[in-house]
Design an enzyme around this catalytic site. Structure first.
Site, PDB file in Angstrom:
ATOM      1  N   LYS A 182       0.696  -1.330  -0.147  1.00  0.00           N
ATOM      2  CA  LYS A 182       0.478  -0.288  -0.207  1.00  0.00           C
ATOM      3  C   LYS A 182       0.928   1.180   0.310  1.00  0.00           C
ATOM      4  O   LYS A 182       1.615   1.273   0.732  1.00  0.00           O
ATOM      5  CB  LYS A 182      -0.583   0.012   1.195  1.00  0.00           C
ATOM      6  N   GLU A 216     -13.191  -3.603   9.491  1.00  0.00           N
ATOM      7  CA  GLU A 216     -13.163  -4.008   8.322  1.00  0.00           C
ATOM      8  C   GLU A 216     -14.848  -3.848   8.840  1.00  0.00           C
ATOM      9  O   GLU A 216     -15.632  -4.386   9.859  1.00  0.00           O
ATOM     10  CB  GLU A 216     -13.463  -5.422   7.425  1.00  0.00           C
ATOM     11  N   ASP A 235      -5.795 -14.644  10.723  1.00  0.00           N
ATOM     12  CA  ASP A 235      -5.842 -14.010   9.047  1.00  0.00           C
ATOM     13  C   ASP A 235      -5.448 -13.048   9.043  1.00  0.00           C
ATOM     14  O   ASP A 235      -4.977 -12.472   8.445  1.00  0.00           O
ATOM     15  CB  ASP A 235      -7.743 -14.140   8.937  1.00  0.00           C
ATOM     16  N   HIS A 240      -0.628  -9.049   9.080  1.00  0.00           N
ATOM     17  CA  HIS A 240      -1.117  -7.793   8.163  1.00  0.00           C
ATOM     18  C   HIS A 240      -0.199  -6.562   9.176  1.00  0.00           C
ATOM     19  O   HIS A 240       0.369  -6.038   9.342  1.00  0.00           O
ATOM     20  CB  HIS A 240      -2.654  -6.977   7.844  1.00  0.00           C
TER      21      HIS A 240
END
Ligand code: NAP
Length: 494
Positions: A182, A216, A235, A240
């Site tokens: 990103k 999210e 996950d 991340h």
């Protein structure tokens, strides 16, 4: 230096899982954009591989339809030029069929860069690598890319790394974490290491605490089968969030060379203070969403209903307080949270500076807020610095907190490339700076494993939270008992 076509030699990119969700939502659109930017050289080939028996033409039709759905304004002639590079080979990994066809497709192209992208279930990573080795498809100038999750624990990650390592050398293995691709994440490095301003303040003497939030609004969206075996810790946090933490906390690397950056990230992961069972209880929160309202206001189902299950211990939310035991960060808490079906879709890193040691202003000037640097990863990538100024106008001195706000979309009138565009380019060029090295992945598991083990031994279910909120109330308590609050843009002054 921006990518230049003349620096890129023709290559073969072989995408296993070419009919899958990731391929059609992310990989093909990213490759189309590289075509549009004239960054795919003449003769380069994209070879999609999946189980179903498509012909080249059938695959191109399928890809055309999907691309039209995912691209905002595709240009017909660029789209056709792009589709013409793509061919299709059917390989059934489970049945061990189709490898001869793939070998035939690649024969005669041994001297060019060959990149295998494994966009398939992680159960297939080992068998695909072994088959590529057996069929002599691994060339000198070859790479393999694997998607998360890399293992379900340190032990399984090590096993997988060994299986892949038996066929590919470490400098051929690209473990992708798309967060690192990103723009804002790379900007974090520019902000820290291309400015003299921040680095002297980037330590325990000046920083009170750091927050990393990846929220999210979506639920599990048809990926429940996979998600229920993983949960938010495996996950999101193991990869991340810990990668973001590394970039925020690492020492200045010697250079941007892949191993310089990765050596520094590894030191951060090794310095993470392990959580013993008692501190797992106090320093972590796991939650699972119940029914509630979506961010748009409509009713949404609970995780269990989304899953179609009566019970599940899988967490859809994690909050944690971490400490990095080194000179730079001793005593500075890092708070992390991530979850599904939260109040707002937002990913951000918040650097909260310490309070001034002394105020020269009278009480009538108002409260002094400490400086805060907010690095937004999504949805609106940018950087915002909260500073104190004098409120305009005559009369007594009054202080006001204002943001120095830079939205990248507004500052640069250019299309913001998706992380996969950048990362696919790096794979072809062989630049591993933004990819995880084996020891990093294993060090991240070393911190995560004891937490997962403690949770697994705890018969209590994850704490419920209503969909559309900020997670269980204990996550708010986790930070508030230290006299701090989660950052919320809506509560900031403007
Ligand atoms: P997916 O939609 O389930 O696609 C799976 C792909 O694997 C399909 O192309 C399928 O081909 C192929 N496949 C299944 N069985 C096969 C077999 N026996 N032999 C050969 N190919 C077979 O999966 P995905 O969501 O794209 O995920 C791919 C990888 O990316 C996974 O490792 C996942 O964890 C990771 N990932 C995905 C996302 C995402 O947003 N989707 C995000 C991050 C990471 P057929 O269609 O021909 O059956």
């Amino acid at each position: 230096m921006p990518d230049k076509l003349e620096d890129i030699a023709p290559f073969d990119l072989v995408v296993f899982g070419g009919t899958g969700d990731l391929a059609h939502r992310k990989l093909l659109p990213a490759l189309y954009h590289r075509e549009q930017d004239n960054l795919i050289p003449e003769g380069a080939r994209i070879i999609a591989v999946s189980r179903r028996p498509f012909s080249d033409e059938q695959y191109r039709d399928w890809a055309r339809e999907n691309l039209k759905e995912h691209l905002s304004e595709p240009c017909d002639h660029i789209l056709e030029r792009f589709l013409n590079r793509i061919c299709y080979v059917s390989v059934n990994v489970r049945e061990n069929l189709g490898w001869q066809d793939l070998s035939a497709k690649l024969a005669g192209f041994e001297n060019r860069t060959r990149a295998f992208y494994l966009s398939v279930s992680p159960d297939f990573f080992g068998p695909i690598c072994a088959a590529l080795g057996e069929h002599n498809l691994v060339t000198e100038n070859c790479r393999v890319t694997i998607e998360k999750p890399i293992g379900k624990s340190g032990t399984t990650a090590r096993l997988l790394n060994e299986t892949i390592g038996a066929v590919f050398k470490e400098d051929q293995i690209f473990r992708i974490d798309h967060y690192l691709g990103k723009e804002t994440v790379q900007n974090l490095m520019a902000l820290r290491f291309a400015n003299v301003l921040f680095e002297p303040l980037w330590n325990a003497a000046h920083i009170d605490h750091i927050q990393i939030s990846v929220a999210e609004t979506l639920g599990v969206e048809g990926r429940g089968g996979y998600y229920d075996t993983a949960g938010a810790m495996r996950d999101m946090v193991q990869n991340h969030l810990l990668q973001l933490l590394c970039l925020v906390a690492m020492e200045p690397p010697e250079s941007m060379a892949a191993d310089s950056v990765r050596d520094e990230k590894l030191k951060v992961l090794k310095a993470l203070k392990p959580l013993d069972p008692a501190s797992v209880e106090t320093n972590t929160v796991r939650g699972q969403y119940r029914s509630g309202a979506s961010s748009e206001g409509g009713a949404v189902k609970s995780y269990l209903d989304d899953l179609g299950a009566k019970s599940s211990q899988t967490e859809t939310f994690v909050a944690a307080k971490l400490e990095i035991a080194n000179w730079r960060w001793a005593g500075v808490p890092f708070y992390m949270r991530t979850g599904k079906r939260l109040a707002k879709r937002v990913s951000e890193i918040v650097i909260q500076f310490r309070q001034l040691p002394h105020s020269i202003f009278p009480a009538t000037a108002g409260q002094l807020a400490s400086n805060k640097l907010v690095i937004r990863l999504q949805p609106d990538e940018g950087v915002k610095m909260q500073v104190m100024i004098k409120a305009p106008g005559p009369g007594n001195m009054r202080l006001k907190e204002v943001p120095l706000d830079m939205s990248f979309a507004e500052a640069f009138q250019v299309r913001n490339p998706d992380a996969y565009e950048r990362l696919l380019g790096d794979i072809i060029r062989g630049n591993q700076t933004l990819f995880m090295r084996r020891d990093e992945v294993e060090a991240a598991w070393n911190w995560v494993d004891p937490i997962l083990e403690q949770w697994a031994s705890d018969p209590r279910p994850p704490r419920g939270y209503t969909a559309g909120t900020w997670g269980p109330s204990s996550s708010i308590a986790l930070i508030e008992r230290d006299g701090r609050t989660w950052h919320d843009d809506e509560n900031e002054c403007c």
